[in-house]
Scaffold this active site. Sequence first.
Site, PDB file in Angstrom:
ATOM      1  N   THR A 151      15.493  71.117  26.043  1.00 22.11           N
ATOM      2  CA  THR A 151      16.250  69.851  26.050  1.00 22.11           C
ATOM      3  C   THR A 151      17.760  70.064  26.104  1.00 22.11           C
ATOM      4  O   THR A 151      18.491  69.157  26.497  1.00 22.11           O
ATOM      5  CB  THR A 151      15.919  69.014  24.796  1.00 22.11           C
ATOM      6  OG1 THR A 151      16.262  69.771  23.631  1.00 22.11           O
ATOM      7  CG2 THR A 151      14.464  68.626  24.760  1.00 22.11           C
ATOM      8  N   ASP A 152      18.221  71.262  25.691  1.00 25.58           N
ATOM      9  CA  ASP A 152      19.669  71.440  25.542  1.00 25.58           C
ATOM     10  C   ASP A 152      20.449  71.232  26.839  1.00 25.58           C
ATOM     11  O   ASP A 152      21.543  70.657  26.824  1.00 25.58           O
ATOM     12  CB  ASP A 152      19.975  72.828  24.960  1.00 25.58           C
ATOM     13  CG  ASP A 152      19.571  72.925  23.493  1.00 25.58           C
ATOM     14  OD1 ASP A 152      19.400  71.875  22.846  1.00 25.58           O
ATOM     15  OD2 ASP A 152      19.428  74.060  22.993  1.00 25.58           O
TER      16      ASP A 152
ATOM     17  N   THR B 108      11.723  74.316  24.011  1.00 26.27           N
ATOM     18  CA  THR B 108      10.944  74.059  22.795  1.00 26.27           C
ATOM     19  C   THR B 108       9.524  73.621  23.109  1.00 26.27           C
ATOM     20  O   THR B 108       8.599  73.926  22.366  1.00 26.27           O
ATOM     21  CB  THR B 108      11.663  72.997  21.937  1.00 26.27           C
ATOM     22  OG1 THR B 108      12.886  73.590  21.487  1.00 26.27           O
ATOM     23  CG2 THR B 108      10.849  72.569  20.734  1.00 26.27           C
TER      24      THR B 108
END
Length: 321
Positions: A87-88, A12
């Site tokens: 971030t996942d 992101t």
Amino acid sequence: MPQIIVITTGGTIATRRGPNLAGAVPALKSEDVRAMLPRGGADLLFEEFANLPSSHFTPVTTLDLSRRVAATLERPEVDGVVITHGTDTLEETAYLLDLTLRSSKPVVITGAMRAATSLGYDGLANLAAAVRVASTPLVGELGVVVVFDEELHAAAEAQKIHTQSRAAFASPGTGPLGRVEGERVWLARQPIGRQHIPCQRIEELVDLIRLTQGADVRLLRHSIEDGVAGLVIESFGGGRVPPWWLPHLTEAIQRRTAVVIASRCGAGGLGDEYGYVGAYHDLRRLGVLFAHNLSGPKARIKLMLALGTARGLSELRGFFT
Ligand code: ASP
């Protein structure tokens, strides 16, 4: 001025919405980010490793990234490395890097929860903080550090704990290592017991199964019958499984599958005082390995690396004691 290499991988932090796109995708170029960052403090050089959402990463990709970071750290002019990442699965990448890299130079990983075209884009603040942390030589003693929303987290402890909040990362059970406050980096503690797994290849056939109340053994049976090399069980509390899981875990071990017990609590060591069936004493007797203080996803990364490098059971055990 310290020279910091920013290795970009997507996520992101690099996403933007375009007029012809269905949604935000990784598209932001290094030049765009650099232009938005405040000048001064560090000499920044951007290098692209990938431009992927982190749900498209695999541990094999991450091991490649580790090699790239290791080579970068060896360059004498380089003082530290910052990695930008989705971030996942950031916590898995951070931990794999922490286990495989050996350098006294700072290595910091960060990301963002809002796309660059959204109001409240947090990528610049996180990146500026990460650069600040990577420019702090003492940070080299902490292993790989996750910097997010002004906090520093140890790679082995950081977990994504919120789906939307910009304060998306925490270290459950231990708390952050420190904070970034403006120009200053405050360090409160140092992670102890860090491990190094000098690994050239990774064992990919490792499953993670999370226990739930009354869970039947279909998933476990599937993994065993598939002949996986390793199995991580996110067990209850300090290491407990339902009684009906024991014969199947016994069979897995007899088939020479490496069985690692973690906890679905995501923090804390393993061990208990119970004498009932399926509690810690039974698991110990079976000869499983225990992943103290590691979440299930991190225990899986560790087992993949350990199986990729260990030349036998005793070496494998050595990584889990
Ligand atoms: N989808 C993103 C990723 O690559 C999520 C994020 O970066 O926050 O993990």
